[in-house]
Design a protein around this motif. Structure first.
Motif, mmCIF file in Angstrom:
data_model
loop_
_atom_site.group_PDB
_atom_site.id
_atom_site.type_symbol
_atom_site.label_atom_id
_atom_site.label_comp_id
_atom_site.label_asym_id
_atom_site.label_seq_id
_atom_site.Cartn_x
_atom_site.Cartn_y
_atom_site.Cartn_z
ATOM 1 N N HIS A 43 2.408 -11.436 -0.833
ATOM 2 C CA HIS A 43 2.882 -10.337 -1.684
ATOM 3 C C HIS A 43 4.157 -10.756 -2.415
ATOM 4 O O HIS A 43 4.347 -10.416 -3.586
ATOM 5 C CB HIS A 43 3.191 -9.094 -0.837
ATOM 6 N N CYS A 71 1.108 -2.516 2.135
ATOM 7 C CA CYS A 71 2.362 -3.236 2.354
ATOM 8 C C CYS A 71 3.209 -3.302 1.089
ATOM 9 O O CYS A 71 4.402 -3.576 1.152
ATOM 10 C CB CYS A 71 2.105 -4.622 2.912
ATOM 11 N N ASP A 113 -6.376 -4.443 -1.189
ATOM 12 C CA ASP A 113 -7.836 -4.400 -1.186
ATOM 13 C C ASP A 113 -8.378 -3.169 -0.477
ATOM 14 O O ASP A 113 -9.443 -2.659 -0.833
ATOM 15 C CB ASP A 113 -8.431 -5.683 -0.580
ATOM 16 N N GLY A 114 -7.655 -2.662 0.526
ATOM 17 C CA GLY A 114 -8.086 -1.392 1.115
ATOM 18 C C GLY A 114 -7.952 -0.321 0.058
ATOM 19 O O GLY A 114 -8.852 0.484 -0.181
ATOM 20 N N ASP A 115 -6.806 -0.341 -0.595
ATOM 21 C CA ASP A 115 -6.483 0.674 -1.587
ATOM 22 C C ASP A 115 -7.462 0.679 -2.759
ATOM 23 O O ASP A 115 -8.017 1.717 -3.123
ATOM 24 C CB ASP A 115 -5.065 0.388 -2.095
ATOM 25 N N GLY A 145 -3.338 -4.567 5.526
ATOM 26 C CA GLY A 145 -2.123 -5.109 6.107
ATOM 27 C C GLY A 145 -1.270 -4.052 6.768
ATOM 28 O O GLY A 145 -0.954 -4.130 7.952
ATOM 29 N N MET A 146 -0.923 -3.041 6.012
ATOM 30 C CA MET A 146 0.081 -2.100 6.493
ATOM 31 C C MET A 146 -0.308 -1.364 7.769
ATOM 32 O O MET A 146 0.541 -1.050 8.595
ATOM 33 C CB MET A 146 0.382 -1.072 5.416
ATOM 34 N N GLU E 57 -11.923 8.514 3.694
ATOM 35 C CA GLU E 57 -12.050 9.671 4.574
ATOM 36 C C GLU E 57 -13.146 10.600 4.080
ATOM 37 O O GLU E 57 -13.767 11.321 4.863
ATOM 38 C CB GLU E 57 -10.724 10.436 4.642
#
Ligand SMILES: Cc1ncc(C[n+]2csc(CCOP(=O)(O)OP(=O)(O)O)c2C)c(N)n1
Ligand SMILES: Cc1ncc(C[n+]2csc(CCOP(=O)(O)OP(=O)(O)O)c2C)c(N)n1
Ligand code: SF4
Ligand code: SF4
Ligand code: SF4
Ligand code: SF4
Ligand code: SF4
Ligand code: SF4
Ligand SMILES: [Mg+2]
Ligand SMILES: [Mg+2]
Lengths: 266, 355, 183, 71, 355, 266, 183, 71
Positions: A43, A71, A113-115, A145-146, E57
């Protein structure tokens, strides 16, 4: 000083001999502070390259950054720009609202990537399809990550994470999703490329691509997208060097670097 | 006299938004509110504004968040399922102290339900359907004129208090047409939006719109600050209508279309010689507690009427004097379930005899 | 005075336009008006109805349980709604399509107007709603025919203004028919 | 070739070692002992071989390395 | 004595779900509840179950809807922002009379907020954060053992009443470890799920799981049916804990971790000779009104403590006798804002002197 | 009977001469009722083809249909099968829950373009990417039929709808999105094809494709997707024949028919 | 009896493992236990702390405002938390890293144990937390050393069981050091 | 060729006319006058030319057409 390490304290670099010129400097758009990122987290590198692009086009004072949840949520702590913090996954929608209401500003999102590839799939696809005049920096580190290293849509087949303890199973979880290629299918996308920062060569290439992405927006050419492959040593359970190594040995073969759409050939 | 227009409630909302200076609309179609996006998709572009049909209600609320963050007036609208989807975004806006107007033209639920008139989103609107414990301003028009007036007010209050504001109407009010006197936006003095994110020009402080609070005590301080703001709102901005409450021994209380129906029922009761009055909350949050306190000093008999199995009645119970009785008559939403004035008159008679 | 009228028929009979026309006429007479349409989930077909309330003062409830006047354009609507008319009220029926028997509605004045026939005679079936409005104005006395005629300009979209003269005729024919049959 | 060198900000360096693999001259190594934050920070050995290529700096995720050249 | 385990509250939830026969979990990571999906991603596959990390979700709640509709026991879990996103789906489940268990490990909000303990989702959980006017069963554990016991109960109640059930805990309860006596699922007699959608075998009626009600009066009838069911729930399933309320002249009332902190504060008060008791609601919906009614017959002084600016306190006010006083002490969520027993003891002293 | 029209009443077809055999029959999986669809609405044709596929594989009794919100919401009224009604856009997630918990059942969704390509983008992309063993019937009629003809993500450039009164403007609204092609990019997709029912030939082809899609599921081969182009005469403001015509003249050129992914070549 | 102990240090010092160990020891002694860890948004770095409460009966509040015993492993934690120790309580500090002066904590018994040094002497810096636990058990008297030793089997993952003997040594060394220095 | 014919269910037919463009023999036309639902239903002219190809039936969105063949 004749040899050895030159130590400096944050913000107060030791003065060099008067005759010396600084040839590598910290970009102005990047605040001079310590980040919270783990050692070896990419990052940091990607932040720097984005800051350099802002410097390059001298747009710091008219840029609005849209932070995502991950993150990189502390965007406002590191970039010397105005920032809106978007709900998880919604940065492209937030950026759309910001850009449409202030169309003379430069608006970029910075998302994990989750976001972007999980919860925010709808928002990124439709912002891209509408051809919103924004720049999206997508940091793909194959994990959340976070929140402690859960499986992401980009997690590699077989990769163990805290929610894929037996390794990602393509039969149940599907294959890792290739966002740069997928978005390149959409007419609204002006530029889409994948980069990495795991070697000096790739860093230089990434710098070029990120600048190109911003240039698209500066010139009002439409939606530009950068997928940056990144290491998350902490959640990969690897030392920084090994994690950096993995980007090249495992990620790049599946997520090839390159330009996937370039409507103006900038 | 300015010419009277004859328009749908939903259209009045859209007209008022434009008059209030709103140039950015983000929404997703859903009956019975689609007149609002349809009107604005036609009228905003010629004014240099932007109409975006978002990919979803979630997209829409977050576009609103982004636009509001840059300091412009912007809005979204929806109904039932769509409003539920916006809850996370509303919570973020509340947590980021962002203004912005959200219109909910209520329809029958839960789930897909139906498109008939409902008042069953009262709790969702007034208690914060999203997470984290926040409130938004909730205005409840009962006529097309009020759809216009209260939409304008929503923009002003939202800007002044930096709290999202909702116009909460049932589909009767949204779908009906009435005479409307359109008037220019009142010249309210509004605070400068120096918090807005517009790019950090040299010499300006960095502006950050966020709802993340991690430092010790920061989040708690935010809550108490907002709590104080809600109290200020309650004192200064509570609005209600009273009809013949002075001598009433029974006060009917209802909002939106139910209050309209009740009004006619009360006329019937008055004609029959009964001392019945109406107390209609116009702001649902802040709830006009002071009106209930005052009236329940004299009148000890309240009848709450809602298109639900009972939601606002809790606020009424929490607001009246301890020795006042509060009864409830509900017609939950759905096809064929709107009460008639005659029906409410029957209810009034029943409670009146008991009073 | 507070007036209310309930109009019902099937989709395509111009129920909503009739309601709008009466509303504009009432506005023309400086009344406050509430027009409440019913609307369905499905775009097409099925029943159409609306309520118009107008008054010098507050219109009060847009929902009317027992209308003082009902205009009923088809049999289904008659069967479903005629009985709701308030005692002392008026029920104006389209006798071309409705078989109605006054004894079913004690205390209610039944006004039978063969609206389809009249419209057809005037050359356009689609004017059934205009005939109905004329009948209403004449019979109830709550709106002047001139107000209706004036209202046409507002109720009809610009492109249909050329039809105004024909519509005026239909309104007048409806009014005449209503008065004639019941005096 | 003019004299060239780098500085490594110990307060920023997290000891990840990415700079060490970047330097073609192998001039950067990690210290053996952790500093007060527990990091084994990077060390520059100024043997005069530094070319100022800045590859080390380009690789550093924490922007801890600056590069200087004789004018 | 069965061996005592020592586990996290979140893990106890996951263990109880498995013991209750739940084999289907759908969720999305969010702190402070990720231990639940992490545990189940490890334990369900060997049992032949399915763990899906949904795309969001919203995906998760709708997978739950789909799985529950086929008649199996299934669950999801989340926190704050994620629970807000589930509101539409929860409303649909409620409207479709579907069972299903939803776990909310509350964190600070609104918006992104923070991950510290919170009780500010009380309104959202108990008032229906989604649209349309429905209620769900809400259980509030105050220990790791209760995380286990109440999760099991949630599955049973949800199946019996065909109402989604939520386990609502703050992150203190979710993150702390305590001794746990795991025990098999009670042999409750459960109604057959003859409404479930499993394919229409020859001779079977067509099963449809839906929330669309368009016929005249259908939707209203649904509301009254559910209203009656909620009342049955309130009568039969209200649960609470009382500690030393018999002689108390001040009754402290709190749920979840706050009740635990209050318990220690009350011990301090008792040691100091004050007659203070505790009333801890275990079911938040149905709210144990009957306990408040009974106790407020004698004790006229109530102190409600919450990690918010005041939500449950409304239910307390609506439940106690009219002549009882209800005061409130709140510590809204956020880093550094958990009250200590000493602090609550101070509050008790203050109110006690006033009583 | 010598000539002229033979009229029948619903459910009671006039008996033919004993010597006659019925060569075109109503599929058994389709209830013998009148639909609420407008005249010329292609939903009816697509419903029939889906019913025929269920008949073909004799899976009626083990099929679970997942209805979406749109004009096809009354699925349970027309198909003689168990049905779950999903929230708008979420049918693929609902189907995932149903299929995972009853993996011996056949599960299909039936969704409109507003439902699948707008609000439900995330759900369809991720169900497809996971390779859920379900079949998705996607009816693209370039508009939101049920809510009165608003712009959809598939609305053609220039098309006027109630929320694009000046015609879809590609600069602001983007280009119509091609779902069959987009999903074909995902590894989890076993079969993706686009069909139309605007001519007998296309109907026959559509029938074949829909059967193939169901066959994939019957044989447990993974995610299968059919995009069916459809007319919405009502909201297009066209007579049924003109609307049918438009499918061929305007839609097919932009949304070409064909198979975009076929992993097993069934 | 109700016991509570608060443990604080920086990430990497094994604070949570220490808390777990004490918890298992208490369970071994048939107590009810509540272990409450603090956790941060950020995965890495920063402070680590936890509270352990154990009792024969109800553990009551898992949150402790004024702990009766605090174990403080670094200076930052000492500066921030030492003053919270209840009058009459004990503050056990890692004197290798903490400069503590008893006079700062009136009414509190300050027990200084050079934990890093002891751990290093025993050959593994990572055993600081074990030394701390031994010191706690000995000094507070609320848990038997044997319970701690037994608890190691549960607190450590299987793969680390080979380290148990070394850990037992560290626990004993901590206990000895704590008693020695303060008697 | 054996005798073949179709039936059109008037209660189902919505008069969309799609069958009329489907029949290669042009045997299906729409009625001139609306029925009680307001639909101009389809009419089959049984001129013996029907081939039983069922294209009309395949096109009908309302499954109002059935096709019969002499055995
Ligand atoms: C609605 C919602 N769901 C879940 C979360 C929890 N959450 C925070 S960050 C995150 C994912 C972070 O992963 P990624 O986007 O890949 O970013 P990274 O940290 O890897 O850079 C999640 C799931 C949230 N904040 N909001
Ligand atoms: C969350 C939510 N948003 C909006 C709606 C309103 N709505 C119902 S159907 C529909 C779209 C229908 O269009 P499409 O999916 O294309 O189906 P069609 O009717 O065209 O077949 C919409 C927006 C809803 N029911 N729920
Ligand atoms: S957890 Fe991973 S992504 Fe987050 S800061 Fe650490 S290394 Fe970077
Ligand atoms: S500037 Fe180049 S040569 Fe000098 S230390 Fe860095 S990488 Fe090595
Ligand atoms: S790359 Fe930067 S942070 Fe990493 S070791 Fe080198 S100087 Fe330190
Ligand atoms: S509105 Fe369109 S999609 Fe809906 S039934 Fe009518 S023609 Fe079909
Ligand atoms: S079966 Fe063929 S030939 Fe006969 S009417 Fe139908 S389309 Fe014409
Ligand atoms: S296609 Fe079917 S519905 Fe249409 S006209 Fe022909 S028979 Fe009637
Ligand atoms: Mg990531
Ligand atoms: Mg559509």
């Amino acid at each position: 000083m004749d040899s050895g390490t030159v130590l400096t304290r944050a913000g107060t670099p030791l003065r060099m001999r008067n005759s010396m010129k600084q040839v590598f400097t910290r970009p102005e758009s990047l605040k001079d502070v310590q980040t919270h990122f783990c050692p070896g987290c990419h990052h940091g590198s990607i932040h720097r390259l984005v800051a350099e692009a802002m410097d390059e086009f001298d747009i710091r004072s008219k840029t609005i950054g849209v932070a995502s949840v991950g993150c990189s949520v502390f965007l406002y702590g590191y970039f010397d720009i105005d920032v809106i913090e978007a709900p998880h996954g919604r940065a492209p929608a937030v950026a759309t609202g910001a850009k449409r209401s202030r169309d003379d500003r430069i608006v970029f999102t910075y998302q994990g990537d989750g976001d972007l590839a999980a919860i925010g799939t709808s928002e990124i696809i439709h912002a891209a399809n509408r051809g919103e005049d924004i720049t999206v920096i997508f940091v793909n580190n194959t994990t959340y990550g976070m929140t402690g290293g859960q499986m992401a849509p980009t997690t590699m087949v077989g990769q163990k994470t805290s929610t894929s303890p037996y390794g990602r199973n393509q039969a149940k979880d599907g294959y890792p999703i290739r966002m740069a290629e997928l978005l390149a299918q959409l007419e609204g996308v002006a530029f889409s490329a994948r980069v990495a920062v795991n070697s000096p060569k790739n860093v230089m290439q990434a710098k070029k691509m990120i600048k190109t992405a911003f240039r698209y927006q500066v010139e009002g050419r439409g939606f530009s997208f950068i997928e940056a492959l990144a290491a998350c040593p902490t959640n990969w359970g690897m030392k920084p060097l090994a994690a950096n190594e993995r980007v090249g040995s495992e990620m790049i073969p599946y997520f090839p670097l390159g330009v996937y759409r370039n409507t103006a050939n900038l | 006299m300015s010419e009277k227009l004859f328009v749908k409630g939903n259209e009045a909302v859209a007209m008022a938004a434009i008059e209030a200076g709103c140039r950015y609309y983000f929404g997703y179609p859903i009956t019975p509110q689609s007149d609002i996006p349809e009107y604005l998709s036609r009228e905003l572009p010629p004014l240099g504004g932007e109409f975006i049909q978002a990919e979803s209600e979630i997209g829409a609320i977050n576009m609103l968040l982004g636009a509001s963050a840059t300091g412009v007036r912007a809005m979204t609208s929806s109904s039932g399922p769509g409003i539920s989807l916006k809850q996370e975004g509303i919570s973020y806006m509340a947590g980021s102290e962002l203004p912005g107007v959200i219109v909910d033209i209520m329809r029958a639920g839960p789930g897909l339900g139906g498109i008939d008139a409902s008042q069953a989103d009262y709790f969702q609107a007034t208690r914060g359907g999203g997470h984290g414990g926040y409130r938004i301003i909730v205005l409840a028009p009962a006529s097309v004129q009020e759809m216009y007036d209260l939409t304008m007010l929503a923009f002003d209050l939202s800007d002044i208090y930096r709290i999202p504001a909702m116009v909460l109407a049932d589909s009767v009010i949204g779908q009906m047409k009435e005479s409307l006197t359109a008037h220019p936006r009142p010249q309210t003095v509004l605070p400068a939006k120096d918090w807005a994110v517009r790019g950090r020009e040299a010499g300006e402080p960095q502006n950050v719109v966020k709802s993340l609070y991690l430092g010790d005590g920061e989040m708690e301080a935010f809550h108490w600050k907002m709590h104080a703001r809600y109290q200020e709102l309650a004192e200064k901005e509570s609005r209600w209508e009273e009809v013949q409450t002075e001598d009433a021994t029974l006060v009917v209380t209802a909002f939106g279309s139910t209050a309209r129906i009740a009004k006619t029922a009360i006329s019937m009761a008055r004609e029959a010689g009964m001392k019945v009055g109406l107390l209609r909350p116009i702001t649902l949050f802040p709830f006009p507690k002071q009106a209930y306190e005052a009236i329940s000093g004299n009148c000890k008999n309240f009848l709450t009427i809602e298109l639900s199995t009972g939601q606002m009645v809790e606020d009424v119970r929490l607001s009246v004097a301890r020795d006042a009785e509060v009864s409830f008559y509900g017609r939950p939403p759905g096809a064929g379930s709107l009460p008639t004035p005659e029906e409410l008159f029957e209810q009034i008679k029943k409670r009146y005899l008991n009073s | 005075m507070r007036h209310d009228v309930f109009i019902a028929g099937y989709g395509g009979q111009g129920v909503l336009l009739a309601g709008n026309l009466l509303s504009y006429a009432a506005i023309h007479e400086n009344k406050n008006v509430s027009f409440f349409p019913a609307y369905g989930v499905e775009k097409r077909g099925g029943a159409a109805m609306c309520t118009v309330v107008f008054a010098d003062g507050d219109t009060g409830s847009p929902v009317v349980g027992s209308p003082s006047v009902a205009i009923v354009l088809n049999q289904l609507s008659f069967d479903k709604y005629a009985a709701k008319v308030k005692p002392g009220g008026i029920c104006i029926v389209n006798s071309t399509l409705v078989e109605a028997d006054g004894s079913q509605l004690p205390g209610v004045e039944l006004v039978a107007v063969p609206m389809n026939e009249i419209a057809l005679e005037l050359g356009d079936m689609r004017m059934v709603n205009m005939v109905a409005c004329g009948a209403y104005a004449a019979k109830s006395g709550s709106l002047a025919l001139e107000s209706l005629e004036d209202a046409l300009k507002k109720a009809l979209p610009e492109r249909n203004h050329r039809l105004i003269p024909a519509n005026i005729k239909a309104i007048r024919a409806g009014a005449a028919a209503a008065m004639q049959r019941n005096t | 070739m003019s004299y060239t060198r780098i500085t490594i900000d110990e307060a920023r360096c997290k000891g990840c070692g990415l700079c060490t693999i970047a330097c073609p001259q192998k001039l950067v190594t990690l210290s053996d002992t952790p500093n007060s934050h527990g990091f084994t920070v990077a060390l520059f050995s100024d043997s005069g071989k530094c070319t100022g290529c800045a590859l080390c700096a380009e690789m550093c995720p924490d922007v801890a390395i600056m590069v200087f050249k004789e004018k």
